[in-house]
Design a protein around this motif. Structure first.
Motif, PDB file in Angstrom:
ATOM      1  N   ALA A  20      58.300  60.474  55.970  1.00 52.53           N
ATOM      2  CA  ALA A  20      59.441  59.569  55.934  1.00 52.53           C
ATOM      3  C   ALA A  20      60.361  59.961  57.081  1.00 52.53           C
ATOM      4  CB  ALA A  20      60.159  59.643  54.603  1.00 52.53           C
ATOM      5  N   THR A  21      60.224  59.252  58.194  1.00 55.00           N
ATOM      6  CA  THR A  21      61.058  59.544  59.352  1.00 55.00           C
ATOM      7  C   THR A  21      61.492  58.259  60.020  1.00 55.00           C
ATOM      8  OG1 THR A  21      59.139  59.680  60.813  1.00 55.00           O
ATOM      9  CG2 THR A  21      59.888  61.736  59.847  1.00 55.00           C
ATOM     10  N   ASP A  22      62.665  58.279  60.581  1.00 54.54           N
ATOM     11  CA  ASP A  22      63.172  57.156  61.365  1.00 54.54           C
ATOM     12  C   ASP A  22      63.002  55.806  60.687  1.00 54.54           C
ATOM     13  OD1 ASP A  22      63.920  58.913  63.424  1.00 54.54           O
ATOM     14  OD2 ASP A  22      61.921  58.821  64.301  1.00 54.54           O
ATOM     15  N   GLY A  23      63.268  55.756  59.394  1.00 55.93           N
ATOM     16  CA  GLY A  23      63.206  54.487  58.694  1.00 55.93           C
ATOM     17  C   GLY A  23      61.814  54.005  58.359  1.00 55.93           C
ATOM     18  N   ILE A  24      60.822  54.883  58.427  1.00 52.03           N
ATOM     19  CA  ILE A  24      59.441  54.524  58.124  1.00 52.03           C
ATOM     20  C   ILE A  24      58.892  55.502  57.097  1.00 52.03           C
ATOM     21  CG2 ILE A  24      57.101  54.314  59.061  1.00 52.03           C
ATOM     22  CD1 ILE A  24      58.447  53.699  61.778  1.00 52.03           C
ATOM     23  N   ILE A  25      58.204  54.973  56.103  1.00 53.60           N
ATOM     24  CA  ILE A  25      57.466  55.796  55.153  1.00 53.60           C
ATOM     25  C   ILE A  25      55.998  55.558  55.439  1.00 53.60           C
ATOM     26  CG2 ILE A  25      56.881  56.162  52.722  1.00 53.60           C
ATOM     27  CD1 ILE A  25      59.766  55.191  52.089  1.00 53.60           C
ATOM     28  N   SER A  26      55.244  56.634  55.647  1.00 50.69           N
ATOM     29  CA  SER A  26      53.830  56.457  55.971  1.00 50.69           C
ATOM     30  C   SER A  26      52.985  57.535  55.314  1.00 50.69           C
ATOM     31  CB  SER A  26      53.625  56.480  57.484  1.00 50.69           C
ATOM     32  OG  SER A  26      53.994  57.725  58.023  1.00 50.69           O
ATOM     33  N   TYR A  27      51.718  57.202  55.162  1.00 49.68           N
ATOM     34  CA  TYR A  27      50.725  58.105  54.603  1.00 49.68           C
ATOM     35  C   TYR A  27      49.557  58.179  55.580  1.00 49.68           C
ATOM     36  CZ  TYR A  27      53.327  57.282  50.319  1.00 49.68           C
ATOM     37  OH  TYR A  27      54.327  57.186  49.375  1.00 49.68           O
ATOM     38  N   THR A  28      49.028  59.363  55.759  1.00 51.25           N
ATOM     39  CA  THR A  28      47.886  59.570  56.634  1.00 51.25           C
ATOM     40  C   THR A  28      46.699  60.006  55.800  1.00 51.25           C
ATOM     41  OG1 THR A  28      49.347  60.204  58.438  1.00 51.25           O
ATOM     42  CG2 THR A  28      47.041  60.854  58.638  1.00 51.25           C
ATOM     43  N   THR A 125      61.620  51.515  55.671  1.00 48.22           N
ATOM     44  CA  THR A 125      62.474  51.754  54.508  1.00 48.22           C
ATOM     45  C   THR A 125      63.482  50.615  54.393  1.00 48.22           C
ATOM     46  OG1 THR A 125      64.032  53.072  55.795  1.00 48.22           O
ATOM     47  CG2 THR A 125      62.253  54.265  54.671  1.00 48.22           C
ATOM     48  N   PHE A 126      64.105  50.528  53.240  1.00 45.92           N
ATOM     49  CA  PHE A 126      65.097  49.486  53.004  1.00 45.92           C
ATOM     50  C   PHE A 126      66.421  50.128  52.616  1.00 45.92           C
ATOM     51  CE2 PHE A 126      61.087  47.297  52.463  1.00 45.92           C
ATOM     52  CZ  PHE A 126      61.312  46.129  53.171  1.00 45.92           C
ATOM     53  N   PRO A 127      67.526  49.378  52.767  1.00 43.99           N
ATOM     54  CA  PRO A 127      68.838  49.938  52.445  1.00 43.99           C
ATOM     55  C   PRO A 127      68.982  50.220  50.950  1.00 43.99           C
ATOM     56  CG  PRO A 127      69.021  47.619  53.075  1.00 43.99           C
ATOM     57  CD  PRO A 127      67.588  48.008  53.256  1.00 43.99           C
ATOM     58  N   GLU A 128      69.913  51.085  50.633  1.00 43.98           N
ATOM     59  CA  GLU A 128      70.205  51.410  49.237  1.00 43.98           C
ATOM     60  C   GLU A 128      70.572  50.138  48.487  1.00 43.98           C
ATOM     61  OE1 GLU A 128      69.725  54.256  47.653  1.00 43.98           O
ATOM     62  OE2 GLU A 128      68.995  55.094  49.544  1.00 43.98           O
ATOM     63  N   GLY A 129      70.322  50.160  47.219  1.00 45.95           N
ATOM     64  CA  GLY A 129      70.654  49.008  46.385  1.00 45.95           C
ATOM     65  C   GLY A 129      69.412  48.258  45.964  1.00 45.95           C
ATOM     66  N   LYS A 133      63.901  48.155  45.285  1.00 50.39           N
ATOM     67  CA  LYS A 133      62.828  47.601  44.451  1.00 50.39           C
ATOM     68  C   LYS A 133      61.646  47.182  45.325  1.00 50.39           C
ATOM     69  CE  LYS A 133      66.109  45.706  41.163  1.00 50.39           C
ATOM     70  NZ  LYS A 133      66.740  44.500  40.649  1.00 50.39           N
ATOM     71  N   ILE A 134      61.957  46.602  46.464  1.00 51.94           N
ATOM     72  CA  ILE A 134      60.908  46.177  47.397  1.00 51.94           C
ATOM     73  C   ILE A 134      60.243  47.406  48.010  1.00 51.94           C
ATOM     74  CG2 ILE A 134      60.404  44.860  49.482  1.00 51.94           C
ATOM     75  CD1 ILE A 134      61.297  43.151  47.010  1.00 51.94           C
ATOM     76  N   GLU A 135      61.036  48.388  48.362  1.00 47.37           N
ATOM     77  CA  GLU A 135      60.477  49.626  48.914  1.00 47.37           C
ATOM     78  C   GLU A 135      59.521  50.273  47.909  1.00 47.37           C
ATOM     79  OE1 GLU A 135      62.376  53.825  50.112  1.00 47.37           O
ATOM     80  OE2 GLU A 135      63.185  52.115  51.248  1.00 47.37           O
ATOM     81  N   SER A 136      59.878  50.256  46.642  1.00 46.02           N
ATOM     82  CA  SER A 136      58.987  50.803  45.604  1.00 46.02           C
ATOM     83  C   SER A 136      57.689  50.010  45.519  1.00 46.02           C
ATOM     84  CB  SER A 136      59.679  50.797  44.245  1.00 46.02           C
ATOM     85  OG  SER A 136      60.744  51.708  44.239  1.00 46.02           O
ATOM     86  N   LEU A 137      57.794  48.699  45.623  1.00 45.40           N
ATOM     87  CA  LEU A 137      56.594  47.848  45.621  1.00 45.40           C
ATOM     88  C   LEU A 137      55.688  48.203  46.797  1.00 45.40           C
ATOM     89  CD1 LEU A 137      54.934  45.296  44.727  1.00 45.40           C
ATOM     90  CD2 LEU A 137      56.412  44.014  46.325  1.00 45.40           C
TER      91      LEU A 137
END
Length: 149
Positions: A20-28, A125-129, A133-137
């Motif tokens: 999770a860096t610079d507004g991106i969540i990724s998996y390798t 990533t998405f802003p707080e609030g 919910k979308i980020e979790s999806l």
């Protein structure tokens, strides 16, 4: 006998790393690009969603690199999947109509020339609030795509 399950668990943890860096969540993962894309398509459909568009960004960048004066290959492969959730989109936009700026939602799958035996899947990533919910999806879909759910 107990060491085997712990060894397998450790191997699974090292095979897939979350970043999770610079507004991106990724998996390798060490899975192939094709396997991750297949998993992603199925994970999206399993959520009852429809893929709106697949952007073959890696192909476009490779095809046009000479046209823009470059000789750099950025990706071995890179696709971006766009889709939306009518239910969640309505929910987050009823909370704040300006959340429309985030729709459709995208998940990328890339292979870098520097690490051709690894495939990365991720999303912004998405802003707080409500948008969390979308980020979790997206996180659930990305993890399901690589068998981490």
């Amino acid at each position: 006998m107990r060491a085997l399950p712990l060894t397998l668990a450790a191997a699974c943890l090292t095979a897939t790393q979350a970043f999770a860096t610079d507004g991106i969540i990724s998996y390798t993962t060490e899975q192939s690009f094709e396997d991750v894309v297949f998993g992603l398509e199925n994970a999206i459909l399993d959520e009852g969603l429809v893929i709106d568009h697949v952007s073959h960004t890696g192909d476009m960048l490779e095809r046009t690199k000479g046209d823009v004066g470059s000789d750099v290959t950025l990706f071995e492969k890179a696709d971006i999947y766009s889709f939306c959730s009518a239910k969640l989109s309505r929910e987050v936009m009823e909370a704040n109509p300006m959340n429309v700026v985030f729709c459709p939602y995208d998940i990328f799958v890339i292979v870098s020339p520097d690490t051709p035996d690894e495939t990365m899947i991720g999303f912004r990533t998405f802003p707080e609030g409500d948008m969390k919910k979308i980020e979790s999806l997206l996180d659930r879909i990305a993890r399901a795509a690589i068998g981490e759910d």
